[in-house]
Scaffold this motif. Structure first.
Motif, PDB file in Angstrom:
ATOM      1  N   VAL A   1     -11.502  -6.840  -6.554  1.00 45.28           N
ATOM      2  CA  VAL A   1     -10.419  -7.367  -5.685  1.00 45.28           C
ATOM      3  C   VAL A   1      -9.537  -5.657  -4.768  1.00 45.28           C
ATOM      4  O   VAL A   1     -10.009  -4.654  -5.302  1.00 45.28           O
ATOM      5  N   PRO A   2      -8.699  -6.314  -3.854  1.00 50.34           N
ATOM      6  CA  PRO A   2      -8.761  -5.280  -3.229  1.00 50.34           C
ATOM      7  C   PRO A   2      -7.557  -4.445  -3.285  1.00 50.34           C
ATOM      8  O   PRO A   2      -6.897  -4.779  -4.093  1.00 50.34           O
ATOM      9  N   THR A   3      -7.608  -2.658  -2.729  1.00 55.75           N
ATOM     10  CA  THR A   3      -6.947  -2.006  -3.426  1.00 55.75           C
ATOM     11  C   THR A   3      -6.025  -1.433  -1.948  1.00 55.75           C
ATOM     12  O   THR A   3      -7.005  -0.673  -1.334  1.00 55.75           O
ATOM     13  N   TRP A   4      -4.890  -1.550  -1.920  1.00 56.59           N
ATOM     14  CA  TRP A   4      -3.962  -1.131  -0.434  1.00 56.59           C
ATOM     15  C   TRP A   4      -3.244  -0.029  -1.000  1.00 56.59           C
ATOM     16  O   TRP A   4      -2.623   0.057  -2.644  1.00 56.59           O
ATOM     17  N   VAL A   5      -2.920   0.419  -0.737  1.00 55.57           N
ATOM     18  CA  VAL A   5      -1.512   2.042  -0.730  1.00 55.57           C
ATOM     19  C   VAL A   5      -0.643   2.060  -0.076  1.00 55.57           C
ATOM     20  O   VAL A   5      -0.477   1.812   1.230  1.00 55.57           O
ATOM     21  N   ARG A   6       0.839   1.951  -0.517  1.00 61.68           N
ATOM     22  CA  ARG A   6       1.791   1.960  -0.251  1.00 61.68           C
ATOM     23  C   ARG A   6       1.748   3.637  -0.219  1.00 61.68           C
ATOM     24  O   ARG A   6       2.482   3.960  -1.302  1.00 61.68           O
ATOM     25  N   VAL A   7       2.077   4.035   1.078  1.00 64.09           N
ATOM     26  CA  VAL A   7       2.464   5.337   1.359  1.00 64.09           C
ATOM     27  C   VAL A   7       3.978   5.858   1.605  1.00 64.09           C
ATOM     28  O   VAL A   7       4.658   5.296   2.443  1.00 64.09           O
ATOM     29  N   ASN A   8       3.884   7.353   1.818  1.00 68.94           N
ATOM     30  CA  ASN A   8       5.218   7.708   2.166  1.00 68.94           C
ATOM     31  C   ASN A   8       5.318   7.898   3.463  1.00 68.94           C
ATOM     32  O   ASN A   8       4.830   8.016   4.272  1.00 68.94           O
TER      33      ASN A   8
ATOM     34  N   GLY B   1      -6.642  -1.138   2.932  1.00 67.72           N
ATOM     35  CA  GLY B   1      -5.337  -1.280   3.450  1.00 67.72           C
ATOM     36  C   GLY B   1      -4.422  -0.166   2.824  1.00 67.72           C
ATOM     37  O   GLY B   1      -4.439   0.513   2.211  1.00 67.72           O
ATOM     38  N   ILE B   2      -3.332   0.030   4.345  1.00 62.61           N
ATOM     39  CA  ILE B   2      -2.181   0.747   4.245  1.00 62.61           C
ATOM     40  C   ILE B   2      -0.548   0.020   4.041  1.00 62.61           C
ATOM     41  O   ILE B   2      -0.966  -0.646   5.208  1.00 62.61           O
ATOM     42  N   TRP B   3      -0.388   0.009   3.535  1.00 64.11           N
ATOM     43  CA  TRP B   3       0.979  -0.558   3.030  1.00 64.11           C
ATOM     44  C   TRP B   3       2.374   0.712   3.899  1.00 64.11           C
ATOM     45  O   TRP B   3       2.375   1.509   3.494  1.00 64.11           O
ATOM     46  N   LEU B   4       2.809   0.504   4.922  1.00 61.53           N
ATOM     47  CA  LEU B   4       3.793   1.109   5.808  1.00 61.53           C
ATOM     48  C   LEU B   4       5.250   1.227   5.423  1.00 61.53           C
ATOM     49  O   LEU B   4       5.650   0.061   5.969  1.00 61.53           O
TER      50      LEU B   4
END
Length: 278
Positions: free
Chosen positions: A61-68, A87-90
């Motif tokens: 499954v796709p894996t996104w990262v929620r950054v600071n 992808g990035i969660w901003l």
């Protein structure tokens, strides 16, 4: 299903949960470096997330990262691009300028690391972000927008989200996404874990408001999210009926089996209904 509907958050400092999350039944995983991680654990969490991303099965499954959003932003983005995040969660995205800055950073990182273009999903969590939602939704790399509802409620000074306190905010973000011609926004995460009926009902209501998909913070929410997102059998039958009549008419005005007028707008609603099937 053309787009992931269920996204499961996993704290970035809990690497033992990363692999389990990918087999939980979710459509996508979000490894969280922001709110779920204590300040003292930010660096170790970034290392853990990067290590796992590099070794993961990319067919999963796709894996996104929620950054600071603050001082750690560049380090988080560098790790995410270098290690191949999808992808990035901003979070705390207040304006278009933030997206422009992140776009420049990602462009440089992708060129240096030889990585493909990285999509971004901004979270609107303040009054400023809400006012600027149309500009944010039309920003570079934006695949879909979200609301961080607890943070937004705190910033607006409204009561705990138990009813329609954020109705205008939700509808505003839905409209901003439609105006920007991007995917409809993802319904926000909820702290409700042990009340599946309530979570399912809320998910169905948010779907009716124009949201597409749901963020989850615990694997126990996944089944309820799917139930709330999925169209009923009657809705599926009606959508199929609409599209069959529309196609038979050569994509022009038509009538369904009940004699109701069908045009492209009605057909679009039917297609979106079918897109929520699993």
């Amino acid at each position: 299903m053309s787009s992931p509907l269920v996204y499961l958050y996993v704290p970035g400092d809990r690497p033992e949960r990363f692999g389990k999350a990918t087999t939980s039944g979710t459509d996508a995983v979000v490894l969280d470096l922001e709110d779920a991680v204590p300040v003292a654990a930010k660096d170790s969490a970034r290392i853990a997330v990067g290590t796992w991303l590099e070794k993961r099965d990319r067919a999963g499954v796709p894996t996104w990262v929620r950054v600071n959003p603050g001082a750690e932003l560049l380090d988080d983005l560098t790790m995410a691009v270098r290690c191949g995040a999808d992808g990035i969660w901003l979070p705390k995205c207040d304006d278009r300028a933030t997206l422009d800055r992140v776009d420049r950073m990602l462009t440089d990182l992708e060129a240096a690391e030889g990585r493909p273009r990285t999509p971004v999903s901004p979270l609107i969590e303040t009054g400023a972000g809400l006012v600027n939602a149309p500009a944010i939704a039309s920003g570079p790399r934006v695949e879909f927008v979200q609301i961080g509802e607890v943070d937004l409620a705190a910033d607006l000074g409204v009561s705990a989200v138990v009813g329609d306190e954020l109705l205008w905010a939700r509808s505003h973000v839905v409209a901003a996404s439609a105006a920007a011609r991007i995917r409809p926004p993802l319904a926000a995460a909820s702290p409700v874990i042990d009340d599946p009926a309530s979570f399912e009902t809320e998910t169905r209501q948010l779907t009716g408001l124009g949201f597409f998909g749901r963020a989850c913070i615990h694997p126990r929410q996944i089944v309820s999210a799917r139930s709330g997102l999925a169209p009923t059998a009657a809705e599926v039958d009606a959508a199929l009926d609409v599209l069959a009549a529309f196609d038979a008419a050569g994509l022009g005005a038509a009538t369904d089996s009940a004699g109701r007028l069908i045009d492209e707008a009605v057909a679009r609603i039917a297609r979106r209904t079918l897109a929520r099937r699993f």
